[in-house]
Design an enzyme around this catalytic site. Structure first.
Site, PDB file in Angstrom:
ATOM      1  N   HIS A  53       3.727 -31.496  10.883  1.00  0.00           N
ATOM      2  CA  HIS A  53       3.450 -30.154  10.358  1.00  0.00           C
ATOM      3  C   HIS A  53       2.353 -30.206   9.303  1.00  0.00           C
ATOM      4  O   HIS A  53       1.461 -29.357   9.283  1.00  0.00           O
ATOM      5  CB  HIS A  53       4.733 -29.534   9.790  1.00  0.00           C
ATOM      6  CG  HIS A  53       5.783 -29.311  10.832  1.00  0.00           C
ATOM      7  ND1 HIS A  53       5.515 -28.681  12.023  1.00  0.00           N
ATOM      8  CD2 HIS A  53       7.089 -29.656  10.873  1.00  0.00           C
ATOM      9  CE1 HIS A  53       6.615 -28.629  12.759  1.00  0.00           C
ATOM     10  NE2 HIS A  53       7.585 -29.220  12.076  1.00  0.00           N
ATOM     11  N   CYS A  98       2.859  -3.408   4.090  1.00  0.00           N
ATOM     12  CA  CYS A  98       2.093  -2.193   4.399  1.00  0.00           C
ATOM     13  C   CYS A  98       2.854  -1.467   5.506  1.00  0.00           C
ATOM     14  O   CYS A  98       4.072  -1.609   5.600  1.00  0.00           O
ATOM     15  CB  CYS A  98       0.644  -2.531   4.761  1.00  0.00           C
ATOM     16  SG  CYS A  98       0.425  -3.569   6.225  1.00  0.00           S
ATOM     17  N   HIS A 124       7.589 -24.951   8.929  1.00  0.00           N
ATOM     18  CA  HIS A 124       6.553 -25.606   9.738  1.00  0.00           C
ATOM     19  C   HIS A 124       5.134 -25.337   9.238  1.00  0.00           C
ATOM     20  O   HIS A 124       4.278 -26.205   9.332  1.00  0.00           O
ATOM     21  CB  HIS A 124       6.617 -25.133  11.194  1.00  0.00           C
ATOM     22  CG  HIS A 124       7.813 -25.622  11.937  1.00  0.00           C
ATOM     23  ND1 HIS A 124       7.947 -25.524  13.296  1.00  0.00           N
ATOM     24  CD2 HIS A 124       8.960 -26.211  11.491  1.00  0.00           C
ATOM     25  CE1 HIS A 124       9.113 -26.035  13.674  1.00  0.00           C
ATOM     26  NE2 HIS A 124       9.759 -26.450  12.599  1.00  0.00           N
ATOM     27  N   THR A 163       2.556  -1.805   8.895  1.00  0.00           N
ATOM     28  CA  THR A 163       2.939  -2.741   9.960  1.00  0.00           C
ATOM     29  C   THR A 163       3.078  -4.179   9.484  1.00  0.00           C
ATOM     30  O   THR A 163       3.652  -5.007  10.192  1.00  0.00           O
ATOM     31  CB  THR A 163       1.857  -2.753  11.056  1.00  0.00           C
ATOM     32  OG1 THR A 163       0.620  -3.148  10.438  1.00  0.00           O
ATOM     33  CG2 THR A 163       1.693  -1.388  11.709  1.00  0.00           C
ATOM     34  N   ASP A 211       0.858  -1.192   0.000  1.00  0.00           N
ATOM     35  CA  ASP A 211       0.000   0.000   0.000  1.00  0.00           C
ATOM     36  C   ASP A 211       0.892   1.239   0.000  1.00  0.00           C
ATOM     37  O   ASP A 211       2.118   1.149  -0.214  1.00  0.00           O
ATOM     38  CB  ASP A 211      -1.022  -0.046   1.154  1.00  0.00           C
ATOM     39  CG  ASP A 211      -0.385   0.190   2.528  1.00  0.00           C
ATOM     40  OD1 ASP A 211       0.846   0.341   2.616  1.00  0.00           O
ATOM     41  OD2 ASP A 211      -1.139   0.211   3.516  1.00  0.00           O
TER      42      ASP A 211
HETATM   43  C1  RB5 Z   1      -1.891   2.738   6.357  1.00  0.00           C
HETATM   44  O1  RB5 Z   1      -1.739   3.987   6.917  1.00  0.00           O
HETATM   45  C2  RB5 Z   1      -1.680   1.662   7.415  1.00  0.00           C
HETATM   46  O2  RB5 Z   1      -2.806   1.558   8.211  1.00  0.00           O
HETATM   47  C3  RB5 Z   1      -1.383   0.345   6.725  1.00  0.00           C
HETATM   48  O3  RB5 Z   1      -0.249   0.507   5.939  1.00  0.00           O
HETATM   49  C4  RB5 Z   1      -1.099  -0.847   7.601  1.00  0.00           C
HETATM   50  O4  RB5 Z   1      -0.107  -0.577   8.538  1.00  0.00           O
HETATM   51  C5  RB5 Z   1      -2.245  -1.523   8.190  1.00  0.00           C
HETATM   52  O5  RB5 Z   1      -2.120  -2.562   8.850  1.00  0.00           O
END
Ligand code: RB5
Length: 150
Positions: free
Chosen positions: A134, A65, A98, A67, A8
């Site tokens: 597994h 993304c 696994h 996180t 993203d």
């Molecule tokens: C976008 O701002 C952020 O929410 C997205 O990149 C991500 O971290 C969501 O889990």
């Protein structure tokens, strides 16, 4: 290996570094993510990569993304997808060995480029162990997916 990648707006620059790295390693990369300056909602980015895997057009996927968490939540809603959000190499390796994970997720706001490339190497270069215990646990995950877990 055929690898699909998506991102993203939190991760276009890191995505480009990963794409370049994978190509240097000889992989065939399909980049479905958004470009620098574009915005996109991560569930759509996850959908594009997961559909390529489900169609057999990619063996593994990588989703980045902010996180890695949103991408992994979205990707794991697709049948046949086992997505793991990792920020250290041990988990990236073990989730192949696994869990036979087919999608690696990580966050551009969590890991730097050096760690990201190490995660990618560990994930892409580790095969599933094929050990019975597994495989059995993965089939139990599939049973959950099909609402058939007894
Ligand atoms: C976008 O701002 C952020 O929410 C997205 O990149 C991500 O971290 C969501 O889990």
């Amino acid at each position: 290996m055929k690898i699909a990648i998506g991102n993203d707006h939190a991760a276009p620059e890191l995505k480009l570094e990963v794409v370049e790295h994978l190509k240097k390693m000889g992989h065939e990369v399909t980049d479905t993510g958004c470009a620098v300056g574009e915005r996109c909602d991560y569930p759509y980015a996850a959908q594009r990569v997961c559909e390529l895997i489900r169609a057999g057009e990619a063996e593994l996927g990588i989703l980045i993304c902010g996180t890695g968490v949103g991408m992994s939540l979205a990707a794991n809603k697709f049948k046949g997808i086992r997505a793991a959000c990792c920020s250290e190499v041990f988990s990236a390796r073990l989730t192949r060995e696994h869990n036979d994970a087919n999608v690696l997720c990580f966050g551009a706001r969590v890991v730097g480029a050096g760690t990201a490339l190490d995660l990618v190497d560990a994930f892409v270069n580790t095969p599933f162990s094929n050990e019975e215990r597994h495989a059995r646990r993965i089939s139990l995950i599939t049973a959950i997916e099909n609402d058939e877990l007894k």
